[in-house]
Motif scaffolding. Structure first.
Motif, PDB file in Angstrom:
ATOM      1  N   SER A 102       0.821  -1.219   0.000  1.00  0.00           N
ATOM      2  CA  SER A 102       0.000   0.000   0.000  1.00  0.00           C
ATOM      3  C   SER A 102       0.854   1.267   0.000  1.00  0.00           C
ATOM      4  CB  SER A 102      -0.938   0.004   1.221  1.00  0.00           C
ATOM      5  OG  SER A 102      -0.207   0.200   2.413  1.00  0.00           O
ATOM      6  N   PHE A 103       2.143   1.121   0.404  1.00  0.00           N
ATOM      7  CA  PHE A 103       3.063   2.257   0.378  1.00  0.00           C
ATOM      8  C   PHE A 103       3.978   2.213  -0.844  1.00  0.00           C
ATOM      9  CE2 PHE A 103       1.847   1.972   4.841  1.00  0.00           C
ATOM     10  CZ  PHE A 103       1.627   3.300   5.167  1.00  0.00           C
ATOM     11  N   GLY A 104       3.669   1.328  -1.787  1.00  0.00           N
ATOM     12  CA  GLY A 104       4.421   1.283  -3.029  1.00  0.00           C
ATOM     13  C   GLY A 104       5.569   0.298  -3.060  1.00  0.00           C
ATOM     14  N   PHE A 105       5.692  -0.528  -2.032  1.00  0.00           N
ATOM     15  CA  PHE A 105       6.768  -1.504  -2.007  1.00  0.00           C
ATOM     16  C   PHE A 105       6.309  -2.828  -2.633  1.00  0.00           C
ATOM     17  CE2 PHE A 105       7.733   1.396   1.526  1.00  0.00           C
ATOM     18  CZ  PHE A 105       9.037   1.740   1.203  1.00  0.00           C
ATOM     19  N   SER A 106       7.227  -3.782  -2.729  1.00  0.00           N
ATOM     20  CA  SER A 106       6.941  -5.065  -3.375  1.00  0.00           C
ATOM     21  C   SER A 106       5.867  -5.843  -2.617  1.00  0.00           C
ATOM     22  CB  SER A 106       8.226  -5.898  -3.444  1.00  0.00           C
ATOM     23  OG  SER A 106       7.951  -7.209  -3.898  1.00  0.00           O
ATOM     24  N   THR A 107       5.136  -6.653  -3.369  1.00  0.00           N
ATOM     25  CA  THR A 107       4.143  -7.536  -2.742  1.00  0.00           C
ATOM     26  C   THR A 107       4.781  -8.802  -2.193  1.00  0.00           C
ATOM     27  OG1 THR A 107       3.694  -8.555  -4.894  1.00  0.00           O
ATOM     28  CG2 THR A 107       2.292  -6.699  -4.231  1.00  0.00           C
ATOM     29  N   THR A 108       6.088  -8.959  -2.403  1.00  0.00           N
ATOM     30  CA  THR A 108       6.816 -10.100  -1.837  1.00  0.00           C
ATOM     31  C   THR A 108       7.577  -9.648  -0.602  1.00  0.00           C
ATOM     32  OG1 THR A 108       7.065 -11.142  -4.017  1.00  0.00           O
ATOM     33  CG2 THR A 108       8.556 -11.875  -2.275  1.00  0.00           C
ATOM     34  N   GLN A 109       7.051  -9.954   0.541  1.00  0.00           N
ATOM     35  CA  GLN A 109       7.693  -9.655   1.834  1.00  0.00           C
ATOM     36  C   GLN A 109       7.556 -10.923   2.676  1.00  0.00           C
ATOM     37  OE1 GLN A 109       9.270  -6.867   1.950  1.00  0.00           O
ATOM     38  NE2 GLN A 109       8.260  -5.725   0.293  1.00  0.00           N
ATOM     39  N   GLU A 110       8.476 -11.849   2.463  1.00  0.00           N
ATOM     40  CA  GLU A 110       8.318 -13.210   2.985  1.00  0.00           C
ATOM     41  C   GLU A 110       8.690 -13.340   4.460  1.00  0.00           C
ATOM     42  OE1 GLU A 110       9.209 -15.716  -1.131  1.00  0.00           O
ATOM     43  OE2 GLU A 110      10.775 -15.517   0.399  1.00  0.00           O
ATOM     44  N   GLY A 111       7.874 -14.116   5.159  1.00  0.00           N
ATOM     45  CA  GLY A 111       8.194 -14.556   6.508  1.00  0.00           C
ATOM     46  C   GLY A 111       8.172 -16.074   6.541  1.00  0.00           C
ATOM     47  N   ILE A 112       9.116 -16.661   7.268  1.00  0.00           N
ATOM     48  CA  ILE A 112       9.223 -18.117   7.352  1.00  0.00           C
ATOM     49  C   ILE A 112       8.844 -18.546   8.769  1.00  0.00           C
ATOM     50  CG2 ILE A 112      10.708 -20.125   7.011  1.00  0.00           C
ATOM     51  CD1 ILE A 112      12.508 -18.359   5.279  1.00  0.00           C
ATOM     52  N   PHE A 113       7.963 -19.545   8.859  1.00  0.00           N
ATOM     53  CA  PHE A 113       7.446 -19.982  10.149  1.00  0.00           C
ATOM     54  C   PHE A 113       7.541 -21.498  10.278  1.00  0.00           C
ATOM     55  CE2 PHE A 113       5.570 -15.925   9.240  1.00  0.00           C
ATOM     56  CZ  PHE A 113       5.523 -15.277  10.472  1.00  0.00           C
ATOM     57  N   ASN A 114       7.668 -21.950  11.525  1.00  0.00           N
ATOM     58  CA  ASN A 114       7.759 -23.376  11.823  1.00  0.00           C
ATOM     59  C   ASN A 114       6.446 -23.873  12.415  1.00  0.00           C
ATOM     60  OD1 ASN A 114       8.488 -25.457  14.312  1.00  0.00           O
ATOM     61  ND2 ASN A 114       9.591 -25.908  12.429  1.00  0.00           N
ATOM     62  N   ASP A 115       6.024 -25.048  11.958  1.00  0.00           N
ATOM     63  CA  ASP A 115       4.803 -25.675  12.465  1.00  0.00           C
ATOM     64  C   ASP A 115       5.198 -26.840  13.362  1.00  0.00           C
ATOM     65  OD1 ASP A 115       2.323 -26.836  12.906  1.00  0.00           O
ATOM     66  OD2 ASP A 115       2.254 -27.815  10.946  1.00  0.00           O
ATOM     67  N   LEU A 116       4.998 -26.687  14.666  1.00  0.00           N
ATOM     68  CA  LEU A 116       5.262 -27.750  15.626  1.00  0.00           C
ATOM     69  C   LEU A 116       3.930 -28.169  16.229  1.00  0.00           C
ATOM     70  CD1 LEU A 116       7.178 -29.583  17.226  1.00  0.00           C
ATOM     71  CD2 LEU A 116       7.446 -27.724  18.880  1.00  0.00           C
ATOM     72  N   CYS A 117       3.314 -29.165  15.613  1.00  0.00           N
ATOM     73  CA  CYS A 117       2.026 -29.664  16.092  1.00  0.00           C
ATOM     74  C   CYS A 117       1.025 -28.530  16.262  1.00  0.00           C
ATOM     75  CB  CYS A 117       2.204 -30.454  17.376  1.00  0.00           C
ATOM     76  SG  CYS A 117       3.131 -31.981  17.169  1.00  0.00           S
ATOM     77  N   ARG A 118       0.898 -27.719  15.200  1.00  0.00           N
ATOM     78  CA  ARG A 118      -0.071 -26.629  15.098  1.00  0.00           C
ATOM     79  C   ARG A 118       0.305 -25.398  15.912  1.00  0.00           C
ATOM     80  NH1 ARG A 118      -5.858 -29.959  15.283  1.00  0.00           N
ATOM     81  NH2 ARG A 118      -5.250 -31.596  13.820  1.00  0.00           N
ATOM     82  N   GLN A 119       1.481 -25.393  16.539  1.00  0.00           N
ATOM     83  CA  GLN A 119       2.003 -24.178  17.156  1.00  0.00           C
ATOM     84  C   GLN A 119       2.980 -23.547  16.166  1.00  0.00           C
ATOM     85  OE1 GLN A 119       3.088 -24.258  21.382  1.00  0.00           O
ATOM     86  NE2 GLN A 119       2.375 -26.375  21.461  1.00  0.00           N
TER      87      GLN A 119
END
Length: 208
Positions: free
Chosen positions: A140-157
């Motif tokens: 919305s401020f004109g930056f890229s739509t790719t701003q990746e975050g990486i997350f770990n799934d440990l039994c739904r946590q």
């Protein structure tokens, strides 16, 4: 497992790389739960089973994880730490390549929404990459739509692992509780922080 079962499992005189006895034995999760007198409902991700071994030599000497010597722990003829911690993990199947997600983020800048993807991280069974963890905030401020975050799934946590391709200094969030994954509703909730811009974000993603 009885003594006879163990002896049978470890007798393998034709091992291709060594003339010493070597073998493998398996204990199923169901056997462990039954032996401990608990149920699978009593277990949670992050718990671990402790397997402790005791070896008795022909002189009656007993070795375990509390009195092992360097020769038995890492020797040439026999090698074992005598204790094996087996963590409890759950299969992680949050998303497929064909899934589309509607994401909404909230932060001090307000509420933003965007269509994003969630894909499995390379060489990992439990880490997931969200294509735009800000759900359109930066776009919305004109930056890229790719701003990746990486997350770990440990039994739904769901916990923060690190940034992917992004223009901003994304870091672990300032919250103690983990995010969540609800497969029944297809809802994924994650927390993240942009340190440079002092943004604490919560993003809720719903699979279409």
């Amino acid at each position: 497992m009885t003594r006879a079962d163990f002896q049978k499992a470890t007798e393998n005189p034709n091992h291709p790389t060594t003339r010493y006895l070597r073998g493998t034995f398996r204990i199923s999760a169901a056997q462990v739960v039954q032996a401990l007198g608990v149920t699978f409902a009593d277990l949670a991700g992050g718990d671990a089973f402790e397997f402790r071994l005791r070896a008795t030599d022909r002189f009656g000497r007993v070795f375990s994880d509390t009195n092992r010597s360097p020769d038995v722990q890492g020797g040439f003829f026999y090698r074992s730490p005598f204790r094996y911690d087996v963590p409890i993990v759950c299969p992680s199947n949050i998303s497929t390549a064909d899934d589309v997600w509607d994401a909404t983020s909230t932060s001090r800048f307000g509420t933003f929404s965007a269509e994003v993807t969630v894909r499995r991280a390379p060489n990992s069974d439990f880490n997931w990459i969200i294509s735009d963890v800000s759900a359109g905030l930066y776009a919305s401020f004109g930056f890229s739509t790719t701003q990746e975050g990486i997350f770990n799934d440990l039994c739904r946590q769901i916990t923060w692992v690190g940034p992917g391709s992004t223009q901003f200094g994304l870091v672990p969030p300032n919250v103690e509780e983990p995010g969540t994954w609800d497969p029944d509703t297809g809802t994924l909730t994650v927390f993240w922080r942009d340190n440079g811009n002092n943004i604490d974000g919560t993003t809720v993603l719903v699979k279409r």
